[in-house]
Design a protein around this motif. Structure first.
Motif, short mmCIF file in Angstrom:
data_model
loop_
_atom_site.label_atom_id
_atom_site.label_comp_id
_atom_site.label_asym_id
_atom_site.label_seq_id
_atom_site.Cartn_x
_atom_site.Cartn_y
_atom_site.Cartn_z
N ILE A 163 1.01 -0.87 0.25
CA ILE A 163 0.01 0.12 0.05
C ILE A 163 1.07 1.18 0.31
N ILE A 164 0.38 2.01 -1.23
CA ILE A 164 1.23 3.52 -0.79
C ILE A 164 0.41 4.45 0.00
N VAL A 165 1.27 5.13 0.86
CA VAL A 165 0.71 6.10 1.56
C VAL A 165 1.81 7.68 1.80
N CYS A 166 1.57 8.59 1.04
CA CYS A 166 2.19 9.61 0.55
C CYS A 166 1.35 10.99 2.50
N ASN A 167 2.33 10.95 3.16
CA ASN A 167 2.00 11.60 4.82
C ASN A 167 2.78 12.64 4.71
N ASP A 198 5.36 7.93 1.41
CA ASP A 198 6.01 8.72 1.06
C ASP A 198 6.02 9.93 1.71
N GLU A 199 7.12 10.31 2.47
CA GLU A 199 7.12 11.62 2.94
C GLU A 199 7.72 12.71 2.92
N PRO A 200 8.04 13.72 1.98
CA PRO A 200 8.61 14.69 2.12
C PRO A 200 8.37 16.34 2.34
N TYR A 201 7.34 16.07 3.23
CA TYR A 201 6.74 17.28 3.34
C TYR A 201 6.43 16.66 5.19
N GLU A 202 6.93 16.15 5.33
CA GLU A 202 7.55 15.82 6.94
C GLU A 202 7.60 16.80 7.92
N HIS A 203 8.29 17.65 7.38
CA HIS A 203 7.94 19.58 8.68
C HIS A 203 7.81 19.93 7.84
N ILE A 204 6.20 19.85 7.43
CA ILE A 204 6.05 20.72 6.74
C ILE A 204 4.20 20.66 7.16
#
Length: 385
Positions: A163-167, A198-204
């Protein structure tokens, strides 16, 4: 002439980057493709200047320069509490885009099924097709973009491989809660599936919401394949530096995929980016504060237009409901916004599996003066209404 591969007929070129081309051609403010119009931190710029004069112009180690992986492991440990071995748990990629492709090709055989939440970042469907996997779509329901637990459970009953989770989520701005992530992990364990995050916005992330790293939850590390990048956190989308984080067994296979996809990420940029990874915690606090101001500015103008929207919990996108404006499709609306209003967004249908044409996605990763300029243009919508 022979025909190209059949799988290429199943998806189009990027709609997001197509809207950037339209914005450029008609001089619109580009709130479609999510890149900033401001500089990276000075520490990164100084380190880049030094790196260009250093001995870093040939291939780095294929799976990532040692110094970069060491700095990355320390940062991940600081954020998650996980003990990361830079030589066992990481492979450095050309952005999160390659990281996702590496994860998919590492996890999935042709014919495997993969759960994708809809709406989704447009690459995910293409990633599945290119890796030979079959997407199973689970709806994130507007306006809050939550999922239905029964629908998710039924999707897992189809025995997906992952499963893909964008978070936090692109395009919705949803931040998955610890309980939601635990539910996903429990289902993945029950059905023996990977969880690819997929976590490129981890700090936003905007208060009171908090980002939870799925890999840091109890017992999750062996099952989670984390994809991430430095692009959004340090405003360096053009540097194309990302990574895959996973168990040693998964990374050993992921390195093979990465090696034959791209060989390696740019050596001097890896050296320069160490300066970003070593920034103090105060940098991330200030980043969150800066993006909170940007969000508040842009949403303030949207409220004045009267158009409904979903307030993002994280990332820097907002889904705006333009159905009241009377356009036949969201694509027609998005093109009109760019040409007539002077603000370019992305037609929301490019993110949905469902036939959905109510939304345009705008982003607000811009200077405050750019957001004020875009907002004032959007106020002209009141005349159309």
């Amino acid at each position: 002439m022979p025909s190209p591969a059949n799988r290429l007929a199943q998806f189009s070129e990027s709609v997001i980057r197509g809207m950037t081309r339209l914005a450029n051609s008609c001089g619109a403010i580009n709130l479609s493709q999510g890149f900033p119009d401001f500089e990276p931190p000075e520490a990164l710029l100084s380190a880049l200047e030094t790196a260009t004069r250093g001995p870093y112009h040939q291939y780095a180690v294929t799976w990532g320069a040692p110094g970069f992986r060491q700095a990355l492991a320390k940062k991940i440990n600081r954020n998650t509490g996980l003990e990361i071995d830079p030589d066992q748990h990481l492979v450095v990629t050309c952005g999160s885009t390659e990281a996702m492709m590496v994860a998919m090709m590492t996890a999935c055989n042709p014919g495997d099924k993969v759960i994708v939440f809809s709406p989704f970042y447009e690459n995910y469907a293409a990633d599945a097709i290119l890796s030979g996997a079959e997407p199973i779509y689970v709806t994130l329901n507007a306006p809050d973009f939550g999922y239905d637990s029964d629908e998710l459970a039924k999707a897992f009953e189809q025995n997906p491989k992952a499963i893909i989770v964008c978070n936090p989520s692109n395009p919705t701005g949803k931040v998955f809660t610890p309980n939601e992530l635990q539910e996903i992990l429990d289902l993945a364990e029950k059905h023996d599936a990977y969880v690819i995050t997929d976590e490129p916005y981890e700090h936003i992330v905007y208060q009171p919401h908090v980002h939870t790293y799925a890999a840091s939850l109890p017992g999750a590390f062996e099952r989670v394949i984390t994809c991430n990048s430095l692009s959004k956190t340090y405003s360096i989308t053009g540097w194309r530096l990302g990574y895959v984080l996973a168990s040693a067994e998964v990374i050993a296979q992921a390195r093979k995929v990465h090696d034959f996809l791209t060989v390696g990420a740019a050596a001097p940029l890896q050296e320069a980016a160490i300066a970003g990874l070593e920034l103090p915690d105060s940098y991330y606090i200030e980043l969150q504060q800066a993006y909170t101001r940007k969000r508040d500015i842009f949403l303030g103008y949207l409220r004045q237009t009267g158009l409904p929207f979903t307030e993002p919990q994280g990332a820097y996108y907002v889904m705006v409901d333009i159905s009241s404006l009377g356009f036949a499709t969201d694509t027609e609306a998005a093109e009109w916004f760019a040409r007539e209003i002077g603000v370019a967004g992305v037609p929301g249908s490019s993110f949905f599996r469902e036939p959905e044409h109510r939304f345009i996605r705008f982003h607000f990763a811009k200077k405050e003066e750019t957001l004020h300029a875009a907002g004032k243009k959007l106020l002209a919508l009141s005349k159309r209404a």
